[in-house]
Each structure stands twice: as C-alpha cells, then as structure tokens.
Design a protein around this motif. Sequence first.
Motif, PDB file in Angstrom:
ATOM      1  N   GLY A 249      50.029  48.882  25.597  1.00 17.07           N
ATOM      2  CA  GLY A 249      49.889  50.323  25.482  1.00 17.07           C
ATOM      3  C   GLY A 249      50.163  51.062  26.768  1.00 17.07           C
ATOM      4  N   GLY A 250      50.947  50.446  27.656  1.00 16.28           N
ATOM      5  CA  GLY A 250      51.257  51.091  28.925  1.00 16.28           C
ATOM      6  C   GLY A 250      50.143  51.004  29.948  1.00 16.28           C
ATOM      7  N   LEU A 251      49.105  50.188  29.682  1.00 15.62           N
ATOM      8  CA  LEU A 251      47.976  50.032  30.600  1.00 15.62           C
ATOM      9  C   LEU A 251      47.752  48.553  30.882  1.00 15.62           C
ATOM     10  N   LEU A 252      47.266  48.257  32.079  1.00 14.60           N
ATOM     11  CA  LEU A 252      46.923  46.890  32.442  1.00 14.60           C
ATOM     12  C   LEU A 252      45.617  46.888  33.214  1.00 14.60           C
ATOM     13  N   GLU A 253      44.910  45.750  33.143  1.00 15.46           N
ATOM     14  CA  GLU A 253      43.697  45.595  33.937  1.00 15.46           C
ATOM     15  C   GLU A 253      44.003  44.703  35.134  1.00 15.46           C
ATOM     16  N   GLU A 254      43.272  44.922  36.219  1.00 14.45           N
ATOM     17  CA  GLU A 254      43.339  44.041  37.377  1.00 14.45           C
ATOM     18  C   GLU A 254      41.921  43.616  37.732  1.00 14.45           C
ATOM     19  N   ASP A 255      41.665  42.311  37.678  1.00 12.47           N
ATOM     20  CA  ASP A 255      40.372  41.760  38.069  1.00 12.47           C
ATOM     21  C   ASP A 255      40.516  41.151  39.451  1.00 12.47           C
ATOM     22  N   ALA A 256      39.696  41.633  40.393  1.00 11.23           N
ATOM     23  CA  ALA A 256      39.808  41.179  41.777  1.00 11.23           C
ATOM     24  C   ALA A 256      38.534  40.475  42.226  1.00 11.23           C
ATOM     25  N   GLU A 257      38.713  39.444  43.035  1.00 12.48           N
ATOM     26  CA  GLU A 257      37.618  38.791  43.744  1.00 12.48           C
ATOM     27  C   GLU A 257      37.947  38.794  45.229  1.00 12.48           C
ATOM     28  N   VAL A 258      36.935  39.058  46.044  1.00 12.22           N
ATOM     29  CA  VAL A 258      37.093  39.052  47.499  1.00 12.22           C
ATOM     30  C   VAL A 258      36.102  38.044  48.086  1.00 12.22           C
ATOM     31  N   TRP A 259      36.612  37.113  48.872  1.00  8.23           N
ATOM     32  CA  TRP A 259      35.808  36.069  49.490  1.00  8.23           C
ATOM     33  C   TRP A 259      35.875  36.210  51.006  1.00  8.23           C
ATOM     34  N   ASP A 260      34.728  35.975  51.666  1.00  5.72           N
ATOM     35  CA  ASP A 260      34.714  36.123  53.119  1.00  5.72           C
ATOM     36  C   ASP A 260      34.937  34.781  53.815  1.00  5.72           C
ATOM     37  N   SER A 261      34.880  34.790  55.152  1.00  6.84           N
ATOM     38  CA  SER A 261      35.169  33.591  55.931  1.00  6.84           C
ATOM     39  C   SER A 261      34.094  32.525  55.785  1.00  6.84           C
ATOM     40  N   ALA A 262      32.947  32.874  55.204  1.00  6.54           N
ATOM     41  CA  ALA A 262      31.876  31.913  54.954  1.00  6.54           C
ATOM     42  C   ALA A 262      31.918  31.389  53.513  1.00  6.54           C
ATOM     43  N   ASP A 263      33.035  31.613  52.824  1.00  5.79           N
ATOM     44  CA  ASP A 263      33.235  31.146  51.444  1.00  5.79           C
ATOM     45  C   ASP A 263      32.246  31.773  50.467  1.00  5.79           C
ATOM     46  N   ARG A 264      31.884  33.021  50.713  1.00  5.44           N
ATOM     47  CA  ARG A 264      30.996  33.735  49.790  1.00  5.44           C
ATOM     48  C   ARG A 264      31.789  34.802  49.039  1.00  5.44           C
ATOM     49  N   LEU A 265      31.461  34.949  47.759  1.00  4.28           N
ATOM     50  CA  LEU A 265      32.064  36.007  46.946  1.00  4.28           C
ATOM     51  C   LEU A 265      31.376  37.321  47.335  1.00  4.28           C
ATOM     52  N   VAL A 266      32.074  38.179  48.062  1.00  4.69           N
ATOM     53  CA  VAL A 266      31.448  39.380  48.611  1.00  4.69           C
ATOM     54  C   VAL A 266      31.737  40.639  47.806  1.00  4.69           C
ATOM     55  N   ALA A 267      32.781  40.625  46.985  1.00  2.94           N
ATOM     56  CA  ALA A 267      33.094  41.799  46.164  1.00  2.94           C
ATOM     57  C   ALA A 267      33.886  41.382  44.942  1.00  2.94           C
ATOM     58  N   GLN A 268      33.681  42.125  43.863  1.00  4.15           N
ATOM     59  CA  GLN A 268      34.444  41.960  42.630  1.00  4.15           C
ATOM     60  C   GLN A 268      34.827  43.345  42.130  1.00  4.15           C
ATOM     61  N   SER A 269      35.919  43.414  41.385  1.00  5.31           N
ATOM     62  CA  SER A 269      36.285  44.707  40.807  1.00  5.31           C
ATOM     63  C   SER A 269      37.097  44.503  39.551  1.00  5.31           C
ATOM     64  N   ARG A 270      37.077  45.524  38.710  1.00  6.49           N
ATOM     65  CA  ARG A 270      38.008  45.622  37.577  1.00  6.49           C
ATOM     66  C   ARG A 270      38.618  47.010  37.604  1.00  6.49           C
ATOM     67  N   GLN A 271      39.920  47.041  37.469  1.00  7.67           N
ATOM     68  CA  GLN A 271      40.663  48.296  37.503  1.00  7.67           C
ATOM     69  C   GLN A 271      41.512  48.416  36.241  1.00  7.67           C
ATOM     70  N   LEU A 272      41.550  49.613  35.687  1.00  8.36           N
ATOM     71  CA  LEU A 272      42.491  49.930  34.612  1.00  8.36           C
ATOM     72  C   LEU A 272      43.542  50.845  35.213  1.00  8.36           C
ATOM     73  N   ALA A 273      44.806  50.488  35.027  1.00  9.61           N
ATOM     74  CA  ALA A 273      45.890  51.250  35.643  1.00  9.61           C
ATOM     75  C   ALA A 273      47.027  51.446  34.678  1.00  9.61           C
ATOM     76  N   LYS A 274      47.818  52.468  34.933  1.00 14.41           N
ATOM     77  CA  LYS A 274      49.036  52.688  34.154  1.00 14.41           C
ATOM     78  C   LYS A 274      50.130  51.756  34.660  1.00 14.41           C
ATOM     79  N   ALA A 275      50.806  51.108  33.750  1.00 15.86           N
ATOM     80  CA  ALA A 275      51.871  50.203  34.124  1.00 15.86           C
ATOM     81  C   ALA A 275      53.074  51.005  34.642  1.00 15.86           C
ATOM     82  N   PRO A 276      53.768  50.479  35.662  1.00 19.69           N
ATOM     83  CA  PRO A 276      54.991  51.139  36.117  1.00 19.69           C
ATOM     84  C   PRO A 276      56.028  51.190  34.997  1.00 19.69           C
ATOM     85  N   ARG A 277      56.894  52.130  35.097  1.00 16.59           N
ATOM     86  CA  ARG A 277      57.928  52.280  34.065  1.00 16.59           C
ATOM     87  C   ARG A 277      59.142  51.415  34.321  1.00 16.59           C
ATOM     88  N   GLY A 278      59.201  50.832  35.531  1.00 16.34           N
ATOM     89  CA  GLY A 278      60.379  50.040  35.901  1.00 16.34           C
ATOM     90  C   GLY A 278      60.444  48.702  35.207  1.00 16.34           C
TER      91      GLY A 278
END
Length: 278
Positions: A249-278
């Motif tokens: 439907g012209g939309l995509l999700e992005e699930d992100a994980e961020v890990w620090d130098s101590a191997d800990r999961l420090v942040a997570q996110s989910r984004q809904l975005a419009k897909a590029p037209r290209g």
Amino acid sequence: MSQATIGDSEFDRDTAVTAREPGVYDAELSAGWTIIQAVNGGYLLAVLGRALADTLPHPDPISVSAYYLTASVPGPAVVRTETVRTGSTLSTGQASLYQYAEDGTEVERIRVLATYGDLDGLPDDVRTSAKPPAIPPPEHCLGTADGPAPLPGSSAIIERLDIRLDPATVGWAVGAPSGKGEMRGWFGLADGRDPDPLSLLLTVDALPPTSFELGLMGWTPTVELTTHIRCRPAPGPLRVAITTRNLAGGLLEEDAEVWDSADRLVAQSRQLAKAPRG
C-alpha cells in the motif's frame, strides 16, 4: 582535533532549545542535519526530546512516539510542551514543533507523546533472547567515502555521522540491491561524541532506509516513529540493525535495534514510512 563530549558537541548545540516561557521553547533547526529534501526525523526527535526533558521531572526518554505531519525545513522553530501525568518513577508529556508559513502563521511539523524516567534507577535484571547483530569489524565495513555520489539534494547529515555499513547490505550502492530489506552498520557521531539517551533518538533514524535494499531509491518520509530507550549506552560505537518485512500500500515498516559497546540492547524502534516512488 579533540574529541567532542556530551554537552559540548555539534549535536548538542544544534538540538538546543531556549525556554521563552513555561512550556514554550525556541529552537533553530540546523541545515547540517538534512538529507535529500528534509531535516532528518531522528534529529527532530532529539530537539523535542530536549524540550520534554526540561519540562518533565524525570531526565531520560523511555518511550517516545512521534507523528510527522509536515516536512520540516532548516530555520527557526517553536516547541510547545505539556505535562500530561507525573508519577514517582515515570512522567508523561506531549510536545509539538511548529515552524512559520510565509504568511506568518504557525504550521505544526511533528507531534510527540513521550514517557520519561530515570535510566539509572531501573533494575538491572535482564532476561532476553535478543542477540547483537553479526556485523564485520568497522575496518571491513563501508563508509560514505567508499560509495558512489550521494543522492540528489542535500546530504549534509552524512558529514556529521560516522557510519560503516555491513557490505552485505550495500548492494543498492552499486545497483544490485539484495531485495532483503535489511540495513546494518556501525554508528557514531563524526566528532567522536559518545552516545547518550538523547542521541539514541537520532541513531534509530540515521542509517540509509531499508527501502534502498528493496530497490527503491529516494526520500522515504516518516509517518510515525516509536522509540524505546532501554538503558544508558556505554561509551563507544553503536551497532544498528534495521529490517523491513512488509511493503504494501505504498508504506513500509522499519524495525531497528541499537546495541552498545557492552553488547547491551540500548534502543529499539518501529517506524512506518512512505515507500519511495523510484
């Protein structure tokens, strides 16, 4: 050149807000954090995050949900905040960022609802099946100098970031996207400033969009972005892994994980975005 520190870096200066009166802050959106046509959404989240940290009794973002209403541009902005609820361990507030139209009227760019707490006061018990992403060492990954010319439009933000992408996720750069919708890499600020909870709001939205690896190049405007800050990051580079499983439907999700130098999961996110037209 000496390494920048938390509180004394370009990121800190460019996300600064000045209280005009209770709940009203002036900001100046820097052109240094633009990509293609727009001010980066994670940078905008950090600007709002600073205003909310000043408004609420707790210091650290825990959960931040943002709706991007209209594209922001470099220049003056106003952030208006409101305390929704205050508790002993968590507080919730909302904030909106406005800019001015040609006729002088305010235009709302982004609206945020966020819960803040004290990351240093959280229990240290961890039970998880999550594992850090497998990314080659930074010296075996690809930086911006290793790729082709940037996409048309501003790429100023690239100069402020130190991103080293996993070679397995950069097929798009040579016209051979993998089709897997994955983006992985090492992340840091170019001036060496270590990460903190506020800069993690930028980190989750700083890598190239996964749509590039789906063969769709161009601007991928954010509709909604929810970020969870799980703990205070250790000094040093971060590892970021982003995946997209469904474009429809012209939309995509992005699930992100961020890990620090101590191997800990420090942040997570989910984004809904419009897909590029290209």
